[in-house]
Motif scaffolding. Sequence first.
Motif, PDB file in Angstrom:
ATOM      1  N   ALA A  44       0.838  -1.207   0.000  1.00 17.01           N
ATOM      2  CA  ALA A  44       0.000   0.000   0.000  1.00 17.01           C
ATOM      3  C   ALA A  44       0.872   1.256   0.000  1.00 17.01           C
ATOM      4  O   ALA A  44       0.608   2.208  -0.744  1.00 17.01           O
ATOM      5  CB  ALA A  44      -0.939  -0.003   1.205  1.00 17.01           C
ATOM      6  N   PHE A  45       1.920   1.257   0.819  1.00 23.90           N
ATOM      7  CA  PHE A  45       2.836   2.400   0.840  1.00 23.90           C
ATOM      8  C   PHE A  45       3.554   2.541  -0.499  1.00 23.90           C
ATOM      9  O   PHE A  45       3.678   3.642  -1.037  1.00 23.90           O
ATOM     10  CB  PHE A  45       3.870   2.245   1.969  1.00 23.90           C
ATOM     11  N   ILE A  46       4.016   1.442  -1.035  1.00 30.57           N
ATOM     12  CA  ILE A  46       4.727   1.483  -2.319  1.00 30.57           C
ATOM     13  C   ILE A  46       3.807   2.010  -3.415  1.00 30.57           C
ATOM     14  O   ILE A  46       4.212   2.841  -4.238  1.00 30.57           O
ATOM     15  CB  ILE A  46       5.277   0.082  -2.678  1.00 30.57           C
ATOM     16  N   LYS A  47       2.571   1.537  -3.412  1.00 33.86           N
ATOM     17  CA  LYS A  47       1.596   2.007  -4.407  1.00 33.86           C
ATOM     18  C   LYS A  47       1.406   3.519  -4.280  1.00 33.86           C
ATOM     19  O   LYS A  47       1.381   4.242  -5.275  1.00 33.86           O
ATOM     20  CB  LYS A  47       0.271   1.280  -4.208  1.00 33.86           C
ATOM     21  N   TYR A  48       1.298   3.982  -3.057  1.00 31.99           N
ATOM     22  CA  TYR A  48       1.147   5.422  -2.827  1.00 31.99           C
ATOM     23  C   TYR A  48       2.366   6.180  -3.356  1.00 31.99           C
ATOM     24  O   TYR A  48       2.240   7.163  -4.077  1.00 31.99           O
ATOM     25  CB  TYR A  48       0.943   5.713  -1.338  1.00 31.99           C
ATOM     26  N   TRP A  49       3.556   5.722  -2.999  1.00 32.72           N
ATOM     27  CA  TRP A  49       4.768   6.430  -3.398  1.00 32.72           C
ATOM     28  C   TRP A  49       4.962   6.417  -4.907  1.00 32.72           C
ATOM     29  O   TRP A  49       5.428   7.391  -5.483  1.00 32.72           O
ATOM     30  CB  TRP A  49       5.994   5.835  -2.706  1.00 32.72           C
ATOM     31  N   ARG A  50       4.610   5.332  -5.547  1.00 26.76           N
ATOM     32  CA  ARG A  50       4.765   5.259  -7.007  1.00 26.76           C
ATOM     33  C   ARG A  50       3.808   6.199  -7.723  1.00 26.76           C
ATOM     34  O   ARG A  50       4.127   6.724  -8.779  1.00 26.76           O
ATOM     35  CB  ARG A  50       4.537   3.831  -7.497  1.00 26.76           C
ATOM     36  N   GLN A  51       2.634   6.370  -7.166  1.00 25.35           N
ATOM     37  CA  GLN A  51       1.645   7.244  -7.804  1.00 25.35           C
ATOM     38  C   GLN A  51       1.904   8.709  -7.517  1.00 25.35           C
ATOM     39  O   GLN A  51       1.319   9.573  -8.145  1.00 25.35           O
ATOM     40  CB  GLN A  51       0.236   6.873  -7.338  1.00 25.35           C
TER      41      GLN A  51
END
Length: 179
Positions: free
Chosen positions: A46-53
């Motif tokens: 979830a954090f990675i998805k946030y940071w990538r977006q």
Amino acid sequence: MEETITYSNKVIKEKEFFESYFSLFLQFALKYIPDEETCKDIVQEAFIKYWRQENNFNDEIALKTYLYKSIRNGCLNQLRHENVRKKYFESLPDDWESEDYFMENVIKEEVANIVLQEINKLSETSRKILFKALDGYSNEEIAEELGVSVNTVKTHKARSYIMLRQNLGHLRVLLFLLF
């Protein structure tokens, strides 16, 4: 140089935010899935998805809401995946792990491949007719669909079966036992 996340004039470094809220989000995920390692992966994703977006939220509440929803969705997806796997394993026969089951399936696949190779040696019309017949079509339905007479269908089927019997005769007993 670390990137930062901005919330209403308040700057928090990504690493600090992650470390501050990771355990909170982990506890939330554990309410859905009682496996800590799986939950850690879901929270990290979830954090990675946030940071990538590179989403920019106006405040911390909006970001936390986004992460809670992402984590919930990740947990639900994991549960769905586990449910599908469970149903699949339940559908397997009791002896699916045995050497006999393994060998039987290897032999079935090999025999099916040999049969398919022989069918592919037939003329295009004969192949079409044979595949339709194997799919349960009647001679009349095959004739209508292919635009040929019923007698043509019967002739092609008869010739195909004769050729297959001749070329696959050595497998007849095996075919009978396996299928």
